[in-house]
Write a protein that holds these residues in place. Structure first.
Motif, PDB file in Angstrom:
ATOM      1  N   THR A 144      36.478  35.604  49.688  1.00 55.44           N
ATOM      2  CA  THR A 144      35.369  35.027  48.929  1.00 55.44           C
ATOM      3  C   THR A 144      35.749  33.619  48.467  1.00 55.44           C
ATOM      4  OG1 THR A 144      36.070  35.750  46.724  1.00 55.44           O
ATOM      5  CG2 THR A 144      34.877  37.360  48.069  1.00 55.44           C
ATOM      6  N   SER A 145      34.948  33.075  47.562  1.00 54.03           N
ATOM      7  CA  SER A 145      35.235  31.737  47.021  1.00 54.03           C
ATOM      8  C   SER A 145      35.974  31.807  45.691  1.00 54.03           C
ATOM      9  CB  SER A 145      33.928  30.956  46.842  1.00 54.03           C
ATOM     10  OG  SER A 145      33.059  31.643  45.959  1.00 54.03           O
ATOM     11  N   VAL A 146      36.298  33.019  45.223  1.00 50.31           N
ATOM     12  CA  VAL A 146      37.099  33.192  44.000  1.00 50.31           C
ATOM     13  C   VAL A 146      38.282  34.094  44.320  1.00 50.31           C
ATOM     14  CG1 VAL A 146      35.205  32.794  42.376  1.00 50.31           C
ATOM     15  CG2 VAL A 146      35.607  35.097  43.246  1.00 50.31           C
ATOM     16  N   ASP A 147      39.288  34.066  43.438  1.00 49.53           N
ATOM     17  CA  ASP A 147      40.541  34.748  43.754  1.00 49.53           C
ATOM     18  C   ASP A 147      40.620  36.167  43.190  1.00 49.53           C
ATOM     19  OD1 ASP A 147      40.702  34.027  41.136  1.00 49.53           O
ATOM     20  OD2 ASP A 147      42.622  32.976  41.283  1.00 49.53           O
ATOM     21  N   GLY A 148      39.496  36.865  43.167  1.00 45.15           N
ATOM     22  CA  GLY A 148      39.509  38.239  42.696  1.00 45.15           C
ATOM     23  C   GLY A 148      38.220  38.609  41.999  1.00 45.15           C
ATOM     24  N   VAL A 149      38.268  39.726  41.286  1.00 42.25           N
ATOM     25  CA  VAL A 149      37.109  40.213  40.538  1.00 42.25           C
ATOM     26  C   VAL A 149      37.320  39.885  39.064  1.00 42.25           C
ATOM     27  CG1 VAL A 149      35.704  42.228  39.955  1.00 42.25           C
ATOM     28  CG2 VAL A 149      36.830  42.090  42.188  1.00 42.25           C
ATOM     29  N   TYR A 150      36.300  39.302  38.436  1.00 45.85           N
ATOM     30  CA  TYR A 150      36.382  38.888  37.037  1.00 45.85           C
ATOM     31  C   TYR A 150      35.395  39.681  36.181  1.00 45.85           C
ATOM     32  CZ  TYR A 150      39.227  34.798  38.249  1.00 45.85           C
ATOM     33  OH  TYR A 150      40.238  33.968  38.666  1.00 45.85           O
ATOM     34  N   ASN A 151      35.632  39.662  34.869  1.00 48.11           N
ATOM     35  CA  ASN A 151      34.715  40.336  33.949  1.00 48.11           C
ATOM     36  C   ASN A 151      33.461  39.512  33.680  1.00 48.11           C
ATOM     37  OD1 ASN A 151      35.847  38.322  32.404  1.00 48.11           O
ATOM     38  ND2 ASN A 151      36.428  39.662  30.694  1.00 48.11           N
ATOM     39  N   ALA A 152      33.424  38.284  34.204  1.00 44.44           N
ATOM     40  CA  ALA A 152      32.249  37.414  34.148  1.00 44.44           C
ATOM     41  C   ALA A 152      32.397  36.399  35.270  1.00 44.44           C
ATOM     42  CB  ALA A 152      32.138  36.717  32.789  1.00 44.44           C
ATOM     43  N   ASP A 153      31.345  35.678  35.558  1.00 45.48           N
ATOM     44  CA  ASP A 153      31.389  34.689  36.633  1.00 45.48           C
ATOM     45  C   ASP A 153      32.326  33.547  36.239  1.00 45.48           C
ATOM     46  OD1 ASP A 153      31.006  32.786  38.579  1.00 45.48           O
ATOM     47  OD2 ASP A 153      28.817  32.964  38.602  1.00 45.48           O
ATOM     48  N   PRO A 154      33.502  33.428  36.897  1.00 51.69           N
ATOM     49  CA  PRO A 154      34.464  32.384  36.496  1.00 51.69           C
ATOM     50  C   PRO A 154      33.947  30.967  36.735  1.00 51.69           C
ATOM     51  CG  PRO A 154      35.130  33.414  38.563  1.00 51.69           C
ATOM     52  CD  PRO A 154      33.973  34.207  38.049  1.00 51.69           C
ATOM     53  N   LYS A 155      32.912  30.834  37.559  1.00 48.60           N
ATOM     54  CA  LYS A 155      32.341  29.512  37.794  1.00 48.60           C
ATOM     55  C   LYS A 155      31.439  29.071  36.649  1.00 48.60           C
ATOM     56  CE  LYS A 155      32.440  30.078  42.823  1.00 48.60           C
ATOM     57  NZ  LYS A 155      31.634  30.169  44.067  1.00 48.60           N
ATOM     58  N   LYS A 156      31.016  30.055  35.838  1.00 44.60           N
ATOM     59  CA  LYS A 156      30.118  29.752  34.730  1.00 44.60           C
ATOM     60  C   LYS A 156      30.757  29.999  33.371  1.00 44.60           C
ATOM     61  CE  LYS A 156      26.023  31.008  37.459  1.00 44.60           C
ATOM     62  NZ  LYS A 156      24.874  31.954  37.560  1.00 44.60           N
ATOM     63  N   VAL A 157      31.706  30.934  33.300  1.00 45.88           N
ATOM     64  CA  VAL A 157      32.336  31.313  32.027  1.00 45.88           C
ATOM     65  C   VAL A 157      33.818  30.969  32.087  1.00 45.88           C
ATOM     66  CG1 VAL A 157      32.765  33.193  30.404  1.00 45.88           C
ATOM     67  CG2 VAL A 157      30.668  33.205  31.805  1.00 45.88           C
ATOM     68  N   ALA A 158      34.214  29.963  31.319  1.00 45.27           N
ATOM     69  CA  ALA A 158      35.596  29.481  31.365  1.00 45.27           C
ATOM     70  C   ALA A 158      36.600  30.534  30.903  1.00 45.27           C
ATOM     71  CB  ALA A 158      35.731  28.222  30.514  1.00 45.27           C
ATOM     72  N   SER A 159      36.164  31.426  30.007  1.00 47.79           N
ATOM     73  CA  SER A 159      37.080  32.432  29.463  1.00 47.79           C
ATOM     74  C   SER A 159      37.124  33.711  30.301  1.00 47.79           C
ATOM     75  CB  SER A 159      36.648  32.783  28.031  1.00 47.79           C
ATOM     76  OG  SER A 159      35.324  33.311  28.023  1.00 47.79           O
ATOM     77  N   ALA A 160      36.473  33.741  31.444  1.00 41.21           N
ATOM     78  CA  ALA A 160      36.463  34.937  32.290  1.00 41.21           C
ATOM     79  C   ALA A 160      37.891  35.297  32.710  1.00 41.21           C
ATOM     80  CB  ALA A 160      35.597  34.706  33.519  1.00 41.21           C
ATOM     81  N   THR A 161      38.198  36.572  32.701  1.00 41.07           N
ATOM     82  CA  THR A 161      39.539  37.028  33.074  1.00 41.07           C
ATOM     83  C   THR A 161      39.481  37.864  34.340  1.00 41.07           C
ATOM     84  OG1 THR A 161      39.325  38.974  31.623  1.00 41.07           O
ATOM     85  CG2 THR A 161      40.374  37.018  30.697  1.00 41.07           C
ATOM     86  N   ARG A 162      40.531  37.736  35.132  1.00 45.64           N
ATOM     87  CA  ARG A 162      40.596  38.425  36.420  1.00 45.64           C
ATOM     88  C   ARG A 162      41.275  39.785  36.272  1.00 45.64           C
ATOM     89  NH1 ARG A 162      44.485  38.873  40.086  1.00 45.64           N
ATOM     90  NH2 ARG A 162      45.760  37.385  38.925  1.00 45.64           N
ATOM     91  N   TYR A 163      40.721  40.763  36.946  1.00 47.36           N
ATOM     92  CA  TYR A 163      41.345  42.083  36.995  1.00 47.36           C
ATOM     93  C   TYR A 163      42.425  42.084  38.082  1.00 47.36           C
ATOM     94  CZ  TYR A 163      37.104  43.707  34.550  1.00 47.36           C
ATOM     95  OH  TYR A 163      36.072  43.884  33.660  1.00 47.36           O
ATOM     96  N   GLU A 164      43.598  42.621  37.738  1.00 51.31           N
ATOM     97  CA  GLU A 164      44.638  42.789  38.756  1.00 51.31           C
ATOM     98  C   GLU A 164      44.280  43.949  39.683  1.00 51.31           C
ATOM     99  OE1 GLU A 164      47.406  41.223  39.615  1.00 51.31           O
ATOM    100  OE2 GLU A 164      47.246  39.656  38.096  1.00 51.31           O
ATOM    101  N   SER A 165      43.756  45.028  39.094  1.00 44.65           N
ATOM    102  CA  SER A 165      43.356  46.183  39.881  1.00 44.65           C
ATOM    103  C   SER A 165      42.208  46.904  39.185  1.00 44.65           C
ATOM    104  CB  SER A 165      44.533  47.142  40.098  1.00 44.65           C
ATOM    105  OG  SER A 165      44.972  47.681  38.861  1.00 44.65           O
ATOM    106  N   LEU A 166      41.445  47.625  39.957  1.00 40.13           N
ATOM    107  CA  LEU A 166      40.306  48.384  39.463  1.00 40.13           C
ATOM    108  C   LEU A 166      40.198  49.674  40.254  1.00 40.13           C
ATOM    109  CD1 LEU A 166      37.634  45.528  39.333  1.00 40.13           C
ATOM    110  CD2 LEU A 166      38.376  46.839  37.328  1.00 40.13           C
TER     111      LEU A 166
END
Length: 225
Positions: A144-166
């Protein structure tokens, strides 16, 4: 489509082909499912008044164009490939035959799957999960265009955090936009981990295939533990 608004960007094809070649040289067997959104999206076409089934077929044909572009880019750098289409078009590529695809991979070729499932109302995500199951893949890597799955859209929310695993259950329960629900359920039922990573970063594909790099892994809960 690279930095463009639509179409096929040869430089982007060449870069991704180089990523795939590096992964092959590292010893990984690879098969690829390509989408067609850079040319035509079935849902977008349906929204404009085209019959949904017809729009989806148009989108599937777009994936064949992308598959041939990727085949060309790979063959130019010495990577042997085969394109298999779920919609038969013998003058252009092979029809999708699972046993033949397996044989190609045994011979070291990269198999590119085009035309989705060959049926309307199914997404490229579902096709990827289906082919991963059919080909007995150890994992499904979603570039994809991002490096994983985040709890919010990292392109819109600067504080979005990435999940290592789900877990698959968490993805489905929270409706996290990893892949569509049918694809996630298919991977869950066949115990195929989904690895979400940024395909646009140089060397990322080979890195995540070797267990390194930055990504989010979606897997069954017992595997997480």
């Amino acid at each position: 489509m690279g930095q463009g608004q639509f179409g096929i960007d040869p430089e982007t094809c060449d870069r991704i082909a180089g990523e795939i070649k590096a992964a092959r040289e590292a010893g990984h067997e690879i098969c690829i499912v390509v989408g067609g959104g850079n040319i035509f999206r079935g849902l977008a076409g349906a929204a404009q008044g085209i019959d949904r089934a017809s729009a989806d077929y148009m989108g599937m044909l777009a994936t064949v164009m992308n598959a041939l572009a990727m085949q060309n880019a790979l063959e130019k750098i010495g990577v042997h490939t085969r394109v298999q289409s779920a919609i038969p078009m013998a003058s252009v590529c092979e029809p999708y035959i699972r046993r033949r695809a397996e044989r190609h991979m045994e011979k070291g070729r990269v198999v590119i799957f085009a035309a989705g499932t060959g049926l309307p109302f199914f997404t490229t995500d579902t096709t990827a999960a289906l082919r991963a199951a059919e080909m007995n893949c150890e994992a499904l890597f979603k570039g994809t265009s991002v490096d994983g799955v985040y709890n919010a859209d990292p392109k819109k929310v600067a504080s979005a955090t990435r999940y290592e695993s789900l877990s698959f259950g968490r993805v489905l329960a929270d409706n996290l936009k990893v892949m569509d629900a049918a694809a996630v359920a298919l991977c869950r039922d066949n115990n195929i981990p989904i690895v979400v990573f940024n395909i646009r970063g140089e060397g990322n594909l080979a890195a995540v295939l070797s267990g390194k790099g930055t990504s989010t892994i979606v897997q069954n809960e017992e595997e997480q533990a």
